[in-house]
Design a protein around this motif. Structure first.
Motif, PDB file in Angstrom:
ATOM      1  N   LEU A   1     -11.021  -7.850  -6.614  1.00  0.00           N
ATOM      2  CA  LEU A   1     -10.307  -7.445  -5.362  1.00  0.00           C
ATOM      3  C   LEU A   1      -8.868  -6.668  -5.647  1.00  0.00           C
ATOM      4  O   LEU A   1      -8.173  -6.975  -6.609  1.00  0.00           O
ATOM      5  CB  LEU A   1      -9.800  -8.982  -4.924  1.00  0.00           C
ATOM      6  CG  LEU A   1      -9.101  -8.818  -3.587  1.00  0.00           C
ATOM      7  CD1 LEU A   1      -9.622  -8.156  -2.573  1.00  0.00           C
ATOM      8  CD2 LEU A   1      -8.356 -10.264  -3.178  1.00  0.00           C
ATOM      9  N   ASP A   2      -8.997  -5.634  -5.103  1.00  0.00           N
ATOM     10  CA  ASP A   2      -7.736  -4.563  -5.079  1.00  0.00           C
ATOM     11  C   ASP A   2      -6.559  -5.345  -3.872  1.00  0.00           C
ATOM     12  O   ASP A   2      -6.729  -4.895  -2.815  1.00  0.00           O
ATOM     13  CB  ASP A   2      -8.114  -3.205  -4.639  1.00  0.00           C
ATOM     14  CG  ASP A   2      -6.945  -2.370  -4.507  1.00  0.00           C
ATOM     15  OD1 ASP A   2      -5.719  -2.486  -5.242  1.00  0.00           O
ATOM     16  OD2 ASP A   2      -7.148  -1.182  -3.611  1.00  0.00           O
ATOM     17  N   LEU A   3      -5.838  -6.160  -4.742  1.00  0.00           N
ATOM     18  CA  LEU A   3      -4.808  -7.009  -3.880  1.00  0.00           C
ATOM     19  C   LEU A   3      -3.712  -6.160  -3.260  1.00  0.00           C
ATOM     20  O   LEU A   3      -3.519  -6.163  -1.860  1.00  0.00           O
ATOM     21  CB  LEU A   3      -4.311  -8.131  -4.658  1.00  0.00           C
ATOM     22  CG  LEU A   3      -3.383  -9.110  -3.941  1.00  0.00           C
ATOM     23  CD1 LEU A   3      -4.234  -9.605  -2.764  1.00  0.00           C
ATOM     24  CD2 LEU A   3      -2.615 -10.172  -4.741  1.00  0.00           C
ATOM     25  N   PRO A   4      -3.098  -5.127  -3.918  1.00  0.00           N
ATOM     26  CA  PRO A   4      -2.125  -4.362  -3.362  1.00  0.00           C
ATOM     27  C   PRO A   4      -2.945  -3.466  -2.051  1.00  0.00           C
ATOM     28  O   PRO A   4      -2.354  -3.331  -1.239  1.00  0.00           O
ATOM     29  CB  PRO A   4      -1.706  -3.318  -4.456  1.00  0.00           C
ATOM     30  CG  PRO A   4      -1.983  -4.257  -5.564  1.00  0.00           C
ATOM     31  CD  PRO A   4      -3.336  -4.944  -5.250  1.00  0.00           C
ATOM     32  N   GLY A   5      -4.097  -2.921  -2.405  1.00  0.00           N
ATOM     33  CA  GLY A   5      -4.729  -2.095  -1.290  1.00  0.00           C
ATOM     34  C   GLY A   5      -5.114  -3.053  -0.172  1.00  0.00           C
ATOM     35  O   GLY A   5      -4.931  -2.807   1.104  1.00  0.00           O
ATOM     36  N   ALA A   6      -5.559  -4.277  -0.415  1.00  0.00           N
ATOM     37  CA  ALA A   6      -5.905  -5.258   0.809  1.00  0.00           C
ATOM     38  C   ALA A   6      -4.751  -5.508   1.601  1.00  0.00           C
ATOM     39  O   ALA A   6      -4.729  -5.561   2.749  1.00  0.00           O
ATOM     40  CB  ALA A   6      -6.513  -6.521   0.023  1.00  0.00           C
ATOM     41  N   LEU A   7      -3.514  -5.844   0.871  1.00  0.00           N
ATOM     42  CA  LEU A   7      -2.285  -6.159   1.818  1.00  0.00           C
ATOM     43  C   LEU A   7      -1.806  -4.988   2.304  1.00  0.00           C
ATOM     44  O   LEU A   7      -1.312  -5.259   3.558  1.00  0.00           O
ATOM     45  CB  LEU A   7      -1.310  -6.634   0.598  1.00  0.00           C
ATOM     46  CG  LEU A   7      -1.298  -8.003  -0.078  1.00  0.00           C
ATOM     47  CD1 LEU A   7      -0.302  -8.326  -1.010  1.00  0.00           C
ATOM     48  CD2 LEU A   7      -1.377  -8.910   1.185  1.00  0.00           C
ATOM     49  N   THR A   8      -1.753  -3.747   1.706  1.00  0.00           N
ATOM     50  CA  THR A   8      -1.269  -2.626   2.556  1.00  0.00           C
ATOM     51  C   THR A   8      -2.083  -2.477   3.659  1.00  0.00           C
ATOM     52  O   THR A   8      -1.449  -1.746   4.786  1.00  0.00           O
ATOM     53  CB  THR A   8      -0.901  -1.356   1.522  1.00  0.00           C
ATOM     54  OG1 THR A   8      -2.147  -1.104   0.943  1.00  0.00           O
ATOM     55  CG2 THR A   8       0.161  -1.613   0.824  1.00  0.00           C
ATOM     56  N   VAL A   9      -3.421  -2.381   3.694  1.00  0.00           N
ATOM     57  CA  VAL A   9      -4.037  -1.953   4.451  1.00  0.00           C
ATOM     58  C   VAL A   9      -4.309  -3.073   6.006  1.00  0.00           C
ATOM     59  O   VAL A   9      -4.307  -2.672   6.990  1.00  0.00           O
ATOM     60  CB  VAL A   9      -5.430  -1.545   4.270  1.00  0.00           C
ATOM     61  CG1 VAL A   9      -6.396  -2.709   4.002  1.00  0.00           C
ATOM     62  CG2 VAL A   9      -6.224  -0.766   5.193  1.00  0.00           C
ATOM     63  N   THR A  10      -4.217  -4.165   5.390  1.00  0.00           N
ATOM     64  CA  THR A  10      -4.091  -5.176   6.434  1.00  0.00           C
ATOM     65  C   THR A  10      -2.827  -5.193   7.088  1.00  0.00           C
ATOM     66  O   THR A  10      -2.985  -5.341   8.338  1.00  0.00           O
ATOM     67  CB  THR A  10      -4.435  -6.582   5.572  1.00  0.00           C
ATOM     68  OG1 THR A  10      -5.679  -6.589   5.096  1.00  0.00           O
ATOM     69  CG2 THR A  10      -4.419  -7.871   6.916  1.00  0.00           C
ATOM     70  N   LEU A  11      -1.768  -5.200   6.565  1.00  0.00           N
ATOM     71  CA  LEU A  11      -0.423  -5.131   7.254  1.00  0.00           C
ATOM     72  C   LEU A  11      -0.371  -3.996   8.007  1.00  0.00           C
ATOM     73  O   LEU A  11       0.266  -3.925   9.119  1.00  0.00           O
ATOM     74  CB  LEU A  11       0.620  -5.273   6.228  1.00  0.00           C
ATOM     75  CG  LEU A  11       0.820  -6.771   5.481  1.00  0.00           C
ATOM     76  CD1 LEU A  11       1.551  -6.787   4.259  1.00  0.00           C
ATOM     77  CD2 LEU A  11       0.957  -7.931   6.509  1.00  0.00           C
ATOM     78  N   GLY A  12      -0.781  -2.866   7.532  1.00  0.00           N
ATOM     79  CA  GLY A  12      -0.773  -1.573   8.260  1.00  0.00           C
ATOM     80  C   GLY A  12      -1.465  -1.654   9.235  1.00  0.00           C
ATOM     81  O   GLY A  12      -0.873  -1.205  10.443  1.00  0.00           O
ATOM     82  N   LEU A  13      -2.582  -2.184   9.480  1.00  0.00           N
ATOM     83  CA  LEU A  13      -3.666  -2.250  10.728  1.00  0.00           C
ATOM     84  C   LEU A  13      -2.809  -3.420  11.744  1.00  0.00           C
ATOM     85  O   LEU A  13      -2.873  -2.936  12.832  1.00  0.00           O
ATOM     86  CB  LEU A  13      -4.891  -2.683  10.287  1.00  0.00           C
ATOM     87  CG  LEU A  13      -5.660  -1.551   9.721  1.00  0.00           C
ATOM     88  CD1 LEU A  13      -7.182  -2.248   9.330  1.00  0.00           C
ATOM     89  CD2 LEU A  13      -5.905  -0.641  10.809  1.00  0.00           C
ATOM     90  N   LEU A  14      -2.369  -4.328  11.216  1.00  0.00           N
ATOM     91  CA  LEU A  14      -1.641  -5.503  12.229  1.00  0.00           C
ATOM     92  C   LEU A  14      -0.395  -4.774  12.688  1.00  0.00           C
ATOM     93  O   LEU A  14      -0.185  -5.038  13.982  1.00  0.00           O
ATOM     94  CB  LEU A  14      -1.120  -6.455  11.222  1.00  0.00           C
ATOM     95  CG  LEU A  14      -2.173  -7.767  10.713  1.00  0.00           C
ATOM     96  CD1 LEU A  14      -1.624  -8.589   9.829  1.00  0.00           C
ATOM     97  CD2 LEU A  14      -2.890  -8.215  11.768  1.00  0.00           C
ATOM     98  N   GLY A  15       0.343  -3.789  12.032  1.00  0.00           N
ATOM     99  CA  GLY A  15       1.561  -3.454  12.619  1.00  0.00           C
ATOM    100  C   GLY A  15       1.128  -2.242  13.500  1.00  0.00           C
ATOM    101  O   GLY A  15       1.706  -2.207  14.791  1.00  0.00           O
ATOM    102  N   LEU A  16       0.144  -1.473  13.425  1.00  0.00           N
ATOM    103  CA  LEU A  16      -0.416  -0.448  14.564  1.00  0.00           C
ATOM    104  C   LEU A  16      -0.862  -1.147  15.639  1.00  0.00           C
ATOM    105  O   LEU A  16      -0.590  -0.822  16.504  1.00  0.00           O
ATOM    106  CB  LEU A  16      -1.535   0.369  13.613  1.00  0.00           C
ATOM    107  CG  LEU A  16      -2.097   1.576  14.315  1.00  0.00           C
ATOM    108  CD1 LEU A  16      -0.982   2.606  14.386  1.00  0.00           C
ATOM    109  CD2 LEU A  16      -3.303   2.212  13.865  1.00  0.00           C
ATOM    110  N   VAL A  17      -1.749  -2.335  15.476  1.00  0.00           N
ATOM    111  CA  VAL A  17      -2.557  -2.925  16.749  1.00  0.00           C
ATOM    112  C   VAL A  17      -1.195  -3.422  17.299  1.00  0.00           C
ATOM    113  O   VAL A  17      -1.089  -3.336  18.672  1.00  0.00           O
ATOM    114  CB  VAL A  17      -3.251  -3.897  16.134  1.00  0.00           C
ATOM    115  CG1 VAL A  17      -3.755  -4.909  17.462  1.00  0.00           C
ATOM    116  CG2 VAL A  17      -4.503  -3.398  15.488  1.00  0.00           C
ATOM    117  N   TYR A  18      -0.073  -4.252  16.998  1.00  0.00           N
ATOM    118  CA  TYR A  18       0.738  -4.890  17.604  1.00  0.00           C
ATOM    119  C   TYR A  18       1.614  -3.633  18.216  1.00  0.00           C
ATOM    120  O   TYR A  18       1.933  -3.957  19.385  1.00  0.00           O
ATOM    121  CB  TYR A  18       1.782  -5.605  16.467  1.00  0.00           C
ATOM    122  CG  TYR A  18       2.840  -6.172  17.190  1.00  0.00           C
ATOM    123  CD1 TYR A  18       2.887  -7.371  17.844  1.00  0.00           C
ATOM    124  CD2 TYR A  18       4.223  -5.464  16.859  1.00  0.00           C
ATOM    125  CE1 TYR A  18       3.914  -7.673  18.528  1.00  0.00           C
ATOM    126  CE2 TYR A  18       5.377  -6.075  17.441  1.00  0.00           C
ATOM    127  CZ  TYR A  18       5.055  -7.047  18.243  1.00  0.00           C
ATOM    128  OH  TYR A  18       6.259  -7.650  18.921  1.00  0.00           O
TER     129      TYR A  18
END
Length: 483
Positions: free
Chosen positions: A216-233
């Motif tokens: 699991l690429d944890l830094p990648g998972a965190l940045t893409v997940t939080l980035g998408l959450l910010g974009l959707v919000y």
């Protein structure tokens, strides 16, 4: 079969064993289970839209907080898709699929029995997480169960048709259930479906995971997940409060920064969540762009036409919902037509032809007016044929974005495709809502709403036409290079 043949069948390349040329009994059962699950997940995106006022009255939601019933589902459904798709690669897609369907059933039961806003919002978050896990896992199981070629094209065609029809059917079901029964049944209807899938699926679906377990690429998972959450919000806030809203701008800025950071992280990661070499594939990169456009445009068109029917023509929610049955029929017809068209021509042809049809019939809706009869006479055939065109694009996108990759990378490919789908469904309505709001300046008269809807439909048609240009140029170049 000799004892020497079994190991060879396990390790031989895909071309060593002849792929089945027709649907066997087991494949039909696999297809039925996965399609029922995917249809149910698609319905959940829209089934509560019509019921929001009734839920607010029943549980004491303020008018300002009603939007969180939809947003609480949309944020995790779009934001966690890629991350949970990778989890499926790690621990097994069948296991994740079954676990997420169980979570969907439990969350739906909790939502249907909720006695206050807190429980309902928590249930919607859990439903969104279940969708984010089940959709890529189910799509990966579909692509790995059916060999690349006509059978996979047929399976993806049916899957795309039912998912798009499910989004439209949600609006119809929501109106019917709320008017005839109670908004609670919009949740509770998922429970028996989830139980049926959990009973049948273990017996017919085989486990699917890469031969080598990825890390699991944890830094990648965190940045893409939080980035998408910010974009959707941010886009959701912009759709409700306009593009000058401070929270909307902050969400968009944070989302963009985190997604840019994600690209940097992936270039440096030893085992990246999304290897840059995969994104460099034209089929993957441009296929997902086309999928995003397809879902943004058609799902937001439902929202725009709902505004027109209710605010301009005075339809009730139930009447407006039933009117979209024609669109649902169009998507089913397109899903059945797409595999045949692709088999006789090419995937690029389906993408271009579908986009042209969708553009023409979306543009035809610019002629909508304030008279009920002429508006329906235009809207019903236009949404039917527009739905056919949109489904040709969706099936073409699914095939393009997942073809030519080994089974070990199907989880990643379907995760990306599902992310494009979920983000498109989530962002379409707030983007078009922001266009309407900017045009009307907040006015709610029938004429002002019609003007706002007309401008948004023009933007919608322009986006579809952009997709046609991309498919005709970028993917045609790819075919010449491959040749």
């Amino acid at each position: 079969m000799s004892t020497l043949e079994a190991p060879r069948a396990h390790t031989a390349p895909p071309t060593a064993a002849p792929a089945p040329q027709r649907l066997t009994g087991r494949l039909k059962a696999v297809l039925a289970v996965l399609l029922v699950a995917q249809f149910t997940l698609a319905v959940d995106f829209s089934i509560l839209n019509v019921a929001l006022p009734a839920i607010g009255d029943g549980l004491g939601f303020s008018l300002a907080n009603l939007q969180w019933i939809a947003t609480a589902f949309a944020l995790p459904a779009a934001g966690f898709t890629l991350f949970l798709g990778r989890i499926g690669d790690m621990i097994g897609r069948k296991r994740v699929f079954l676990g997420s369907i169980a979570l969907l059933g439990a969350a739906s039961l909790a939502g249907g029995l909720a006695t206050g806003p807190g429980v309902l919002i928590a249930a919607r978050v859990a439903q969104g997480l279940a969708t984010a896990a089940a959709t890529p896992a189910g799509l990966s199981l579909l692509t790995t169960s059916f060999p690349e070629g006509p059978l996979r094209q047929k399976a993806l065609g049916l899957n795309g048709a039912l998912m798009s029809a499910g989004f439209t059917a949600g609006a119809v079901f929501g109106g019917v259930i709320t008017d005839l029964l109670s908004w609670r049944w919009a949740f509770l209807v998922n429970v028996p479906v989830a139980l049926a899938v959990l009973v049948v699926a273990p017996a017919v679906i085989q486990e699917s995971r890469p031969a080598v377990r990825p890390k699991l690429d944890l830094p990648g998972a965190l940045t893409v997940t939080l980035g998408l959450l910010g974009l959707v919000y941010g886009l959701t806030r912009a759709g409700e409060h306009g593009w000058t809203d401070a929270h909307a701008l902050a969400g968009l800025a944070a989302g963009a920064a985190l997604l840019a950071a994600f690209l940097v992280v992936e270039r440096r990661a030893g085992e990246p969540l999304v290897p840059p070499r995969v994104l460099r594939r034209r089929t993957v990169a441009w296929g997902n762009v086309l999928g995003l456009i397809a879902f943004v445009t058609e799902t937001s068109l439902v929202y725009l036409l709902t505004l027109h029917l209710q605010k301009t023509l005075g339809f009730t929610p139930l009447e407006a919902g039933v009117s979209f049955g024609v669109l649902g029929l169009g998507t089913v017809a397109g899903g059945l037509l797409a595999p045949r068209l692709i088999a006789r021509t090419s995937t690029t042809t389906a993408l271009v032809a579908g986009g042209v049809v969708q553009t023409v019939f979306t543009a035809a809706l610019l002629m909508l007016g304030t008279a009920t009869g002429p508006s329906l006479a235009l809207m019903l055939p236009a949404t039917f044929f527009g739905g056919v065109g949109n489904m040709l694009v969706i099936v073409g996108f699914m095939i393009t974005a997942t073809s030519g990759l080994p089974d070990a990378e199907q989880g990643l490919a379907t995760g990306l495709a599902t992310m494009s789908q979920q983000v498109g469904i989530t962002l379409g309505t707030p983007v078009m809502s922001a266009v309407v709001t900017a045009t009307t300046g907040g006015a709610v008269t029938a004429g002002a709403v019609l003007d706002g809807v007309t401008v948004a439909i023009a933007v919608n048609a322009a986006l579809v036409l952009l997709g046609v240009v991309i498919a005709a140029t970028a993917l045609r170049t790819r075919r010449r290079t491959a040749a």
